[in-house]
Design a protein around this motif. Sequence first.
Motif, short mmCIF file in Angstrom:
data_model
loop_
_atom_site.label_atom_id
_atom_site.label_comp_id
_atom_site.label_asym_id
_atom_site.label_seq_id
_atom_site.Cartn_x
_atom_site.Cartn_y
_atom_site.Cartn_z
N VAL A 3 0.87 -1.23 0.00
CA VAL A 3 0.07 0.03 -0.01
C VAL A 3 0.99 1.27 -0.02
CG1 VAL A 3 -1.70 1.49 1.30
CG2 VAL A 3 -1.89 -1.30 1.31
N CYS A 4 0.52 2.13 -0.90
CA CYS A 4 1.34 3.58 -0.90
C CYS A 4 0.50 4.22 0.21
CB CYS A 4 1.27 4.10 -2.26
SG CYS A 4 2.32 3.30 -3.43
N ALA A 5 1.16 4.49 1.20
CA ALA A 5 0.27 5.32 2.44
C ALA A 5 0.43 6.75 1.90
CB ALA A 5 1.38 5.11 3.59
N PRO A 6 -0.62 7.54 2.49
CA PRO A 6 -0.78 8.89 2.39
C PRO A 6 0.26 9.77 3.12
CG PRO A 6 -2.14 8.03 4.33
CD PRO A 6 -1.52 6.85 3.98
N ARG A 7 -0.12 10.90 2.43
CA ARG A 7 0.64 12.07 3.20
C ARG A 7 -0.23 12.88 3.93
NH1 ARG A 7 3.82 13.83 -2.27
NH2 ARG A 7 5.69 12.85 -1.84
N ILE A 8 0.22 13.11 5.18
CA ILE A 8 -0.85 13.95 6.10
C ILE A 8 -0.34 15.44 6.19
CG2 ILE A 8 -1.92 13.96 8.59
CD1 ILE A 8 -1.39 10.86 8.43
N LEU A 9 -1.31 16.20 5.76
CA LEU A 9 -0.75 17.57 6.00
C LEU A 9 -1.44 18.23 7.22
CD1 LEU A 9 -1.51 18.71 2.44
CD2 LEU A 9 0.35 17.75 3.28
N LEU A 10 -0.49 18.68 8.15
CA LEU A 10 -0.91 19.61 9.40
C LEU A 10 -0.54 21.02 9.29
CD1 LEU A 10 0.38 16.74 11.86
CD2 LEU A 10 -2.03 17.08 11.12
N PRO A 11 -1.52 21.83 9.01
CA PRO A 11 -1.20 23.16 9.02
C PRO A 11 -1.01 23.85 10.47
CG PRO A 11 -3.40 22.91 8.98
CD PRO A 11 -3.15 21.40 9.02
N GLU A 12 0.02 24.86 10.45
CA GLU A 12 0.41 25.50 11.63
C GLU A 12 -0.74 26.52 12.07
OE1 GLU A 12 4.13 27.72 13.19
OE2 GLU A 12 3.48 28.60 11.42
N ASP A 13 -1.37 27.27 11.21
CA ASP A 13 -2.42 28.03 11.53
C ASP A 13 -3.65 27.80 10.67
OD1 ASP A 13 -4.21 29.85 12.18
OD2 ASP A 13 -2.95 31.61 12.29
N THR A 14 -4.80 27.31 10.98
CA THR A 14 -5.71 26.86 10.00
C THR A 14 -6.25 28.26 9.34
OG1 THR A 14 -7.44 26.63 11.77
CG2 THR A 14 -6.51 24.66 10.86
N LYS A 15 -6.35 29.29 10.20
CA LYS A 15 -6.96 30.71 9.51
C LYS A 15 -6.09 31.35 8.67
CE LYS A 15 -9.72 30.85 13.49
NZ LYS A 15 -9.55 30.97 15.11
N GLU A 16 -4.97 31.09 8.54
CA GLU A 16 -3.70 31.92 7.76
C GLU A 16 -4.06 31.14 6.44
OE1 GLU A 16 0.84 32.86 7.54
OE2 GLU A 16 0.08 32.44 9.63
N GLU A 17 -3.88 32.07 5.35
CA GLU A 17 -3.85 31.48 3.99
C GLU A 17 -2.39 30.80 3.58
OE1 GLU A 17 -5.39 30.34 0.60
OE2 GLU A 17 -6.51 31.43 1.84
N ASP A 18 -1.43 31.44 3.74
CA ASP A 18 -0.37 30.87 3.65
C ASP A 18 0.68 30.50 4.62
OD1 ASP A 18 1.72 29.90 1.61
OD2 ASP A 18 2.90 32.08 1.72
N THR A 19 0.10 29.50 5.34
CA THR A 19 0.56 28.94 6.55
C THR A 19 1.72 28.03 6.26
OG1 THR A 19 -0.05 27.99 8.77
CG2 THR A 19 -1.15 27.21 6.88
N LEU A 20 2.41 27.43 7.36
CA LEU A 20 3.33 26.27 7.26
C LEU A 20 2.60 25.23 7.47
CD1 LEU A 20 6.46 27.82 9.22
CD2 LEU A 20 6.24 27.34 6.81
N LEU A 21 3.18 24.09 6.78
CA LEU A 21 2.53 22.80 6.91
C LEU A 21 3.68 21.76 7.35
CD1 LEU A 21 0.83 22.60 3.56
CD2 LEU A 21 -0.38 22.90 5.73
N LEU A 22 3.29 20.88 8.36
CA LEU A 22 3.91 19.91 8.67
C LEU A 22 3.46 18.61 7.72
CD1 LEU A 22 6.05 18.46 10.47
CD2 LEU A 22 4.40 18.04 12.16
N ILE A 23 4.24 18.12 7.06
CA ILE A 23 3.93 17.03 6.02
C ILE A 23 4.64 15.66 6.75
CG2 ILE A 23 3.92 16.10 3.81
CD1 ILE A 23 4.08 19.05 3.06
N LEU A 24 3.47 14.78 6.96
CA LEU A 24 4.03 13.34 7.45
C LEU A 24 3.72 12.56 6.25
CD1 LEU A 24 2.30 13.20 10.72
CD2 LEU A 24 4.67 13.95 10.39
N ASP A 25 4.92 11.95 5.58
CA ASP A 25 4.61 11.23 4.31
C ASP A 25 4.88 9.98 4.94
OD1 ASP A 25 4.95 9.53 2.33
OD2 ASP A 25 6.62 10.86 1.13
N LEU A 26 4.04 8.90 4.83
CA LEU A 26 3.82 7.66 5.39
C LEU A 26 4.30 6.61 4.70
CD1 LEU A 26 0.35 7.92 7.74
CD2 LEU A 26 3.05 8.38 8.18
#
Length: 152
Positions: free
Chosen positions: A39-62
């Motif tokens: 199985v090719c596992a997903p990438r999980i994107l976790l935004p630093e701030d959900t209200k900011e348009e150009d926020t930093l994302l923490l990406i967990l590539d499984l």
Amino acid sequence: RSQLEKAVGSQCKTVKTLTVSEGNTIVDSHKKIVLDVDVCAPRILLPEDTKEEDTLLLILDLGKLSMQTDLSTPRIVNSDDRWQDHLYDQYRLNMTDLNCMILRKSENQQFNRRLAVADKFNISMSLGVLMCSPTPTLSKIRLSGYLPQISF
């Protein structure tokens, strides 16, 4: 040796023989499921701030997950010290190319501009599923694995 010691020793041998015999009955009557899954596992994107348009994302590539039935365990229970191991269906789980990175939301498709939080790493695990009902000495599931040192 006293008569009592001989009697206790004889009883212990009888119980062990019965237990091994019961183990062989369980193993012989059990149907084994053979799995081979990739199985090719997903990438999980976790935004630093959900209200900011150009926020930093923490990406967990499984990365990639594979699971195979381990057919190397013999299906005959003998009287060795680890006879209980034969009462488990064994599976090998491998997670490869796991990764963690940070990037701006606007650069989401430009993974070449990412900042790696950790180098890619792999995890290897062994999963055992009990063929019969659990007891105080036999757990339903056994999981063991290897996680290498992760470089940041």
